[in-house]
Design a protein around this motif. Structure first.
Motif, mmCIF file in Angstrom:
data_model
loop_
_atom_site.group_PDB
_atom_site.id
_atom_site.type_symbol
_atom_site.label_atom_id
_atom_site.label_comp_id
_atom_site.label_asym_id
_atom_site.label_seq_id
_atom_site.Cartn_x
_atom_site.Cartn_y
_atom_site.Cartn_z
ATOM 1 N N THR A 189 0.829 -1.202 0.000
ATOM 2 C CA THR A 189 0.000 0.000 0.000
ATOM 3 C C THR A 189 0.867 1.258 0.000
ATOM 4 O O THR A 189 1.975 1.263 0.559
ATOM 5 C CB THR A 189 -0.923 0.030 1.227
ATOM 6 O OG1 THR A 189 -0.117 0.018 2.409
ATOM 7 C CG2 THR A 189 -1.861 -1.156 1.232
ATOM 8 N N LEU A 190 0.372 2.310 -0.634
ATOM 9 C CA LEU A 190 1.031 3.606 -0.560
ATOM 10 C C LEU A 190 0.545 4.329 0.685
ATOM 11 O O LEU A 190 -0.661 4.388 0.951
ATOM 12 C CB LEU A 190 0.704 4.447 -1.795
ATOM 13 C CG LEU A 190 1.381 4.068 -3.118
ATOM 14 C CD1 LEU A 190 0.931 5.017 -4.215
ATOM 15 C CD2 LEU A 190 2.895 4.085 -2.989
ATOM 16 N N HIS A 191 1.469 4.881 1.430
ATOM 17 C CA HIS A 191 1.115 5.589 2.656
ATOM 18 C C HIS A 191 0.750 7.024 2.290
ATOM 19 O O HIS A 191 1.632 7.882 2.105
ATOM 20 C CB HIS A 191 2.267 5.528 3.655
ATOM 21 C CG HIS A 191 2.585 4.125 4.084
ATOM 22 N ND1 HIS A 191 3.525 3.349 3.432
ATOM 23 C CD2 HIS A 191 2.075 3.351 5.073
ATOM 24 C CE1 HIS A 191 3.602 2.162 4.006
ATOM 25 N NE2 HIS A 191 2.728 2.137 5.014
ATOM 26 N N LEU A 192 -0.550 7.271 2.176
ATOM 27 C CA LEU A 192 -1.056 8.542 1.669
ATOM 28 C C LEU A 192 -1.825 9.344 2.709
ATOM 29 O O LEU A 192 -2.411 10.375 2.384
ATOM 30 C CB LEU A 192 -1.966 8.290 0.458
ATOM 31 C CG LEU A 192 -1.329 7.528 -0.720
ATOM 32 C CD1 LEU A 192 -2.390 7.202 -1.756
ATOM 33 C CD2 LEU A 192 -0.205 8.342 -1.330
ATOM 34 N N LEU A 244 -3.350 8.998 -11.043
ATOM 35 C CA LEU A 244 -3.977 7.872 -10.349
ATOM 36 C C LEU A 244 -4.604 8.324 -9.029
ATOM 37 O O LEU A 244 -5.731 7.933 -8.692
ATOM 38 C CB LEU A 244 -2.935 6.778 -10.123
ATOM 39 C CG LEU A 244 -3.383 5.488 -9.433
ATOM 40 C CD1 LEU A 244 -2.618 4.287 -10.011
ATOM 41 C CD2 LEU A 244 -3.131 5.554 -7.928
ATOM 42 N N LEU A 245 -3.866 9.166 -8.279
ATOM 43 C CA LEU A 245 -4.383 9.636 -6.997
ATOM 44 C C LEU A 245 -5.582 10.559 -7.187
ATOM 45 O O LEU A 245 -6.543 10.517 -6.405
ATOM 46 C CB LEU A 245 -3.275 10.352 -6.222
ATOM 47 C CG LEU A 245 -2.058 9.493 -5.834
ATOM 48 C CD1 LEU A 245 -1.089 10.304 -4.980
ATOM 49 C CD2 LEU A 245 -2.487 8.241 -5.089
ATOM 50 N N GLU A 288 6.924 8.216 1.486
ATOM 51 C CA GLU A 288 7.312 7.190 0.529
ATOM 52 C C GLU A 288 8.516 7.666 -0.270
ATOM 53 O O GLU A 288 8.577 8.830 -0.687
ATOM 54 C CB GLU A 288 6.165 6.872 -0.451
ATOM 55 C CG GLU A 288 4.940 6.221 0.169
ATOM 56 C CD GLU A 288 5.107 4.715 0.380
ATOM 57 O OE1 GLU A 288 6.191 4.180 0.045
ATOM 58 O OE2 GLU A 288 4.158 4.078 0.872
ATOM 59 N N VAL A 289 9.480 6.762 -0.474
ATOM 60 C CA VAL A 289 10.556 6.978 -1.435
ATOM 61 C C VAL A 289 10.418 5.876 -2.471
ATOM 62 O O VAL A 289 10.727 4.708 -2.196
ATOM 63 C CB VAL A 289 11.950 6.941 -0.769
ATOM 64 C CG1 VAL A 289 13.031 7.130 -1.834
ATOM 65 C CG2 VAL A 289 12.065 8.006 0.314
ATOM 66 N N VAL A 346 7.510 -4.354 -4.711
ATOM 67 C CA VAL A 346 7.056 -3.682 -5.929
ATOM 68 C C VAL A 346 5.631 -3.214 -5.656
ATOM 69 O O VAL A 346 4.744 -4.030 -5.381
ATOM 70 C CB VAL A 346 7.098 -4.627 -7.144
ATOM 71 C CG1 VAL A 346 6.443 -3.964 -8.357
ATOM 72 C CG2 VAL A 346 8.537 -5.022 -7.469
ATOM 73 N N LYS A 347 5.415 -1.898 -5.721
ATOM 74 C CA LYS A 347 4.097 -1.366 -5.371
ATOM 75 C C LYS A 347 3.251 -1.012 -6.584
ATOM 76 O O LYS A 347 2.026 -1.111 -6.535
ATOM 77 C CB LYS A 347 4.255 -0.132 -4.475
ATOM 78 C CG LYS A 347 4.828 -0.466 -3.093
ATOM 79 C CD LYS A 347 4.703 0.710 -2.132
ATOM 80 C CE LYS A 347 5.105 0.289 -0.723
ATOM 81 N NZ LYS A 347 4.904 1.368 0.273
#
Length: 404
Positions: A193-196, A226-227, A323-324, A377-378
């Motif tokens: 998951t992306l930490h958003l 996408l976001l 995120e990096v 891989v995200k």
């Protein structure tokens, strides 16, 4: 005739003047006399003196002045009316589709690019003979798919043991074992998951790194899109100031979805200051996420690596970097893996974005890079379209490879 009349008039005029002086009447008696003599002149001379031609010849016709008709009065100009300024055409802001289900929708494209590998594996399994030569061919196929020697050998040994324990060489059963082992090696338990999540009044910050040519700036634009498709507000930071076209490229992506872009008008400006300002704008505008594109020259340049570290440190004055994301070209194989190692030494990579996975990429790089870096891989890029970036799903990926 004209000459005689004129001469007589002159003589009479002289006599009259002398008489007036002598008699003492002055000019008072002169005026009536002149008037009386003027009435005796021929009608052709009543307009004034005749024009005598030079050399005593007959005079030409008397010039008659012709009065031009009066010019029409100029129309009264209406009062000045200032037209309202033309409004520029309103920019059409696109509404991208949400991220959910993207990979499933792109599954056919992924399957076409990896069908050769899946076909070789399935043909070997379906041959009915799983001897040592067949197992060696399976291992060679996995190595060719960029899985790496160690992971490929490990997978073959695991599969051989399972087939022996099950006591079957049924192609359907062996295929299901291979599928399960591939999914296990990709490790579905990794957090992809992306930490958003916002941090109070501060947006989440995503730092995107990678070398030029991997599609890094394009990926930043697609990620922002996408976001936005998921209902987020996004600020894009063009901190790749060493490449003139990068800021313009990112600006185009931002304009299409209504995302604000923070950039410098000066090429070669300090990337860290641009990144800092992008986060600052994100805070002021109440954005959900800030995506920062960074310079991507060859990673062998120590200065660039130092610059990435500086960007991260400067951003962290506002708070942590959430995120990096390291962008890798899936077609580069082992070279991409070497790039990943160097970037991981400079910044703490939290996730990988594999681009061009729909092309000549062989897919095994997913397993190898995850094992090498210990990060998941995200996201994966599966084409040139603006909405061809999708969250990575191990099961969908393996099914696409095996044609399931």
């Amino acid at each position: 005739m004209v000459c005689q009349t004129g001469c007589a008039m002159v003589e009479d005029l002289i006599i009259a003047v002398i008489a007036a002086v002598v008699v003492g009447g002055g000019t008072a008696g002169l005026v009536p006399y002149i008037r009386s003599r003027r009435r005796e002149l021929p009608s052709g001379d009543q307009s004034g003196r005749g024009q005598l031609s030079q050399g005593g010849t007959e005079p030409g016709p008397t010039a008659t002045a012709t009065l031009a008709p009066p010019e029409p009065a100029a129309p009264v100009a209406p009062p000045d009316i200032t037209a309202p300024p033309e409004q520029p055409p309103s920019r059409v802001v696109e509404k991208p589709p949400p991220s959910a289900g993207r990979l499933a929708r792109l599954r056919g494209r992924l399957a076409r690019s990896h069908s050769a590998i899946g076909s070789v594996l399935l043909n070997l399994i379906s041959s009915g003979r799983l001897d040592e030569q067949a197992w060696e061919e399976i291992e060679d196929t996995l190595i060719t798919a960029d899985m790496g020697v160690g992971p490929a050998r490990e997978l073959v040994e695991e599969l051989k043991t399972e087939v022996k324990v099950a006591g079957t060489t049924d192609p359907a059963a062996v295929r299901e074992m291979l599928r399960s082992d591939l999914i296990a090696m990709i490790n579905p338990d990794m957090d992809r998951t992306l930490h958003l999540a916002r941090h109070g009044d501060r947006p989440s910050v995503l730092l995107v790194v990678g070398v030029n040519g991997t599609g890094k700036t394009t990926t930043c634009g697609k990620l922002g899109r996408l976001l936005v498709g998921d209902g987020k507000t996004v600020v894009l930071g063009a901190a790749d100031t060493f490449r003139a076209a990068a800021a313009d490229q990112l600006q185009t992506w931002g304009d299409r979805v209504g995302a604000q872009v923070v950039r410098s008008d000066r090429e070669g400006a300090d990337p860290a200051s641009v990144a800092f300002e992008a986060v600052n704008v994100g805070i002021q505008e109440g954005a959900d996420s800030v995506i920062v594109d960074t310079a991507g020259r060859l990673h062998t340049k120590t200065g660039l690596m130092d610059e990435l570290g500086k960007i991260k440190r400067v951003i962290e004055k506002h708070g942590s970097v959430d995120e990096v994301l390291l962008v890798l070209d899936a077609t580069t194989g082992q070279n991409g893996l070497r790039q990943a190692r160097v970037f991981a030494e400079v910044v703490d990579v939290t996730g990988i974005i594999l681009t061009k996975l729909d092309g000549t990429a062989r897919g095994g790089i997913v397993i190898q890079v995850q094992r090498e870096l210990g990060v998941p891989v995200k996201l994966v890029g599966l084409g040139e379209g603006p909405d061809d970036l999708a969250f990575f799903d191990p099961e969908v990926f393996v099914d696409a490879i095996l044609g399931g």
